[in-house]
Write an enzyme that holds these catalytic residues in place. Structure first.
Site, PDB file in Angstrom:
ATOM      1  N   TYR A  35       1.188   0.607   1.707  1.00 34.64           N
ATOM      2  CA  TYR A  35       1.278  -0.740   2.264  1.00 34.64           C
ATOM      3  C   TYR A  35       2.691  -0.963   2.783  1.00 34.64           C
ATOM      4  O   TYR A  35       3.684  -0.753   2.065  1.00 34.64           O
ATOM      5  CB  TYR A  35       0.916  -1.778   1.191  1.00 34.64           C
ATOM      6  CG  TYR A  35       0.889  -3.204   1.666  1.00 34.64           C
ATOM      7  CD1 TYR A  35       0.069  -3.591   2.715  1.00 34.64           C
ATOM      8  CD2 TYR A  35       1.691  -4.158   1.067  1.00 34.64           C
ATOM      9  CE1 TYR A  35       0.036  -4.911   3.152  1.00 34.64           C
ATOM     10  CE2 TYR A  35       1.669  -5.483   1.485  1.00 34.64           C
ATOM     11  CZ  TYR A  35       0.839  -5.844   2.534  1.00 34.64           C
ATOM     12  OH  TYR A  35       0.814  -7.156   2.969  1.00 34.64           O
ATOM     13  N   ARG A  37       4.654  -3.380   3.284  1.00 35.45           N
ATOM     14  CA  ARG A  37       5.562  -4.302   2.593  1.00 35.45           C
ATOM     15  C   ARG A  37       5.964  -3.830   1.198  1.00 35.45           C
ATOM     16  O   ARG A  37       6.840  -4.414   0.574  1.00 35.45           O
ATOM     17  CB  ARG A  37       4.937  -5.685   2.501  1.00 35.45           C
ATOM     18  CG  ARG A  37       4.820  -6.337   3.852  1.00 35.45           C
ATOM     19  CD  ARG A  37       4.356  -7.752   3.703  1.00 35.45           C
ATOM     20  NE  ARG A  37       4.136  -8.351   5.006  1.00 35.45           N
ATOM     21  CZ  ARG A  37       3.578  -9.504   5.192  1.00 35.45           C
ATOM     22  NH1 ARG A  37       3.173 -10.219   4.151  1.00 35.45           N
ATOM     23  NH2 ARG A  37       3.408  -9.979   6.397  1.00 35.45           N
ATOM     24  N   ASN A  38       5.319  -2.773   0.723  1.00 34.74           N
ATOM     25  CA  ASN A  38       5.682  -2.245  -0.587  1.00 34.74           C
ATOM     26  C   ASN A  38       7.048  -1.578  -0.488  1.00 34.74           C
ATOM     27  O   ASN A  38       7.319  -0.818   0.429  1.00 34.74           O
ATOM     28  CB  ASN A  38       4.624  -1.239  -1.053  1.00 34.74           C
ATOM     29  CG  ASN A  38       4.818  -0.854  -2.496  1.00 34.74           C
ATOM     30  OD1 ASN A  38       5.838  -0.282  -2.850  1.00 34.74           O
ATOM     31  ND2 ASN A  38       3.853  -1.179  -3.332  1.00 34.74           N
ATOM     32  N   GLN A  39       7.896  -1.832  -1.433  1.00 35.91           N
ATOM     33  CA  GLN A  39       9.284  -1.363  -1.406  1.00 35.91           C
ATOM     34  C   GLN A  39       9.512  -0.045  -2.154  1.00 35.91           C
ATOM     35  O   GLN A  39      10.635   0.461  -2.190  1.00 35.91           O
ATOM     36  CB  GLN A  39      10.204  -2.451  -1.979  1.00 35.91           C
ATOM     37  CG  GLN A  39      10.196  -3.729  -1.181  1.00 35.91           C
ATOM     38  CD  GLN A  39      10.724  -3.510   0.231  1.00 35.91           C
ATOM     39  OE1 GLN A  39      11.846  -3.048   0.420  1.00 35.91           O
ATOM     40  NE2 GLN A  39       9.900  -3.825   1.231  1.00 35.91           N
ATOM     41  N   PHE A  40       8.456   0.519  -2.738  1.00 32.75           N
ATOM     42  CA  PHE A  40       8.615   1.710  -3.572  1.00 32.75           C
ATOM     43  C   PHE A  40       9.409   2.811  -2.874  1.00 32.75           C
ATOM     44  O   PHE A  40      10.393   3.317  -3.424  1.00 32.75           O
ATOM     45  CB  PHE A  40       7.256   2.259  -4.014  1.00 32.75           C
ATOM     46  CG  PHE A  40       7.352   3.550  -4.774  1.00 32.75           C
ATOM     47  CD1 PHE A  40       7.666   3.556  -6.122  1.00 32.75           C
ATOM     48  CD2 PHE A  40       7.161   4.775  -4.134  1.00 32.75           C
ATOM     49  CE1 PHE A  40       7.779   4.748  -6.825  1.00 32.75           C
ATOM     50  CE2 PHE A  40       7.267   5.969  -4.829  1.00 32.75           C
ATOM     51  CZ  PHE A  40       7.576   5.952  -6.176  1.00 32.75           C
TER      52      PHE A  40
END
Length: 106
Positions: A35, A37-40
């Site tokens: 995704y 917007r996921n910052q991982f």
């Protein structure tokens, strides 16, 4: 029923990062933390002091070159959307089956 991915791990892995179950966008892309917007991944590149790369193979390479492994605790389940709170009938991955487990700090 949705199914998680295989682990990203090799014999040099010393750190195991565990997630729950990929979200809908990750499943669609067939990528951990897919995704936008996921910052991982941005956090991982920052932690390992590397310039961020969008390419998924480069993301996986980053983990492996830094002794990290990534997997989800759930092998498969039912879920209405991407929320962990909506998980039903989970089946756990066999974390002990990781060949590199003897090297990993959990």
């Amino acid at each position: 029923m949705i199914r998680s991915f295989d682990p990203i791990a090799d014999e040099n892995s010393k750190l195991l990062i565990l997630g729950t179950m990929p979200g809908a966008e990750s499943l669609r892309k067939q990528q951990y933390y897919g995704y936008d917007r996921n910052q991982f991944w941005k956090i991982m590149f920052s932690v390992f002091q590397e310039d961020f790369k969008e390419n998924y193979d480069e993301k996986k390479k980053l983990l492996l070159e830094n002794g990290a492994a990534l997997w989800d605790v759930i092998k498969n389940c039912e879920r209405e959307n991407s929320s962990d709170s909506k998980i039903k009938r989970p089946e756990a991955n066999d974390i002990s089956s990781l060949h590199c487990l003897q090297n990993i700090l959990i």
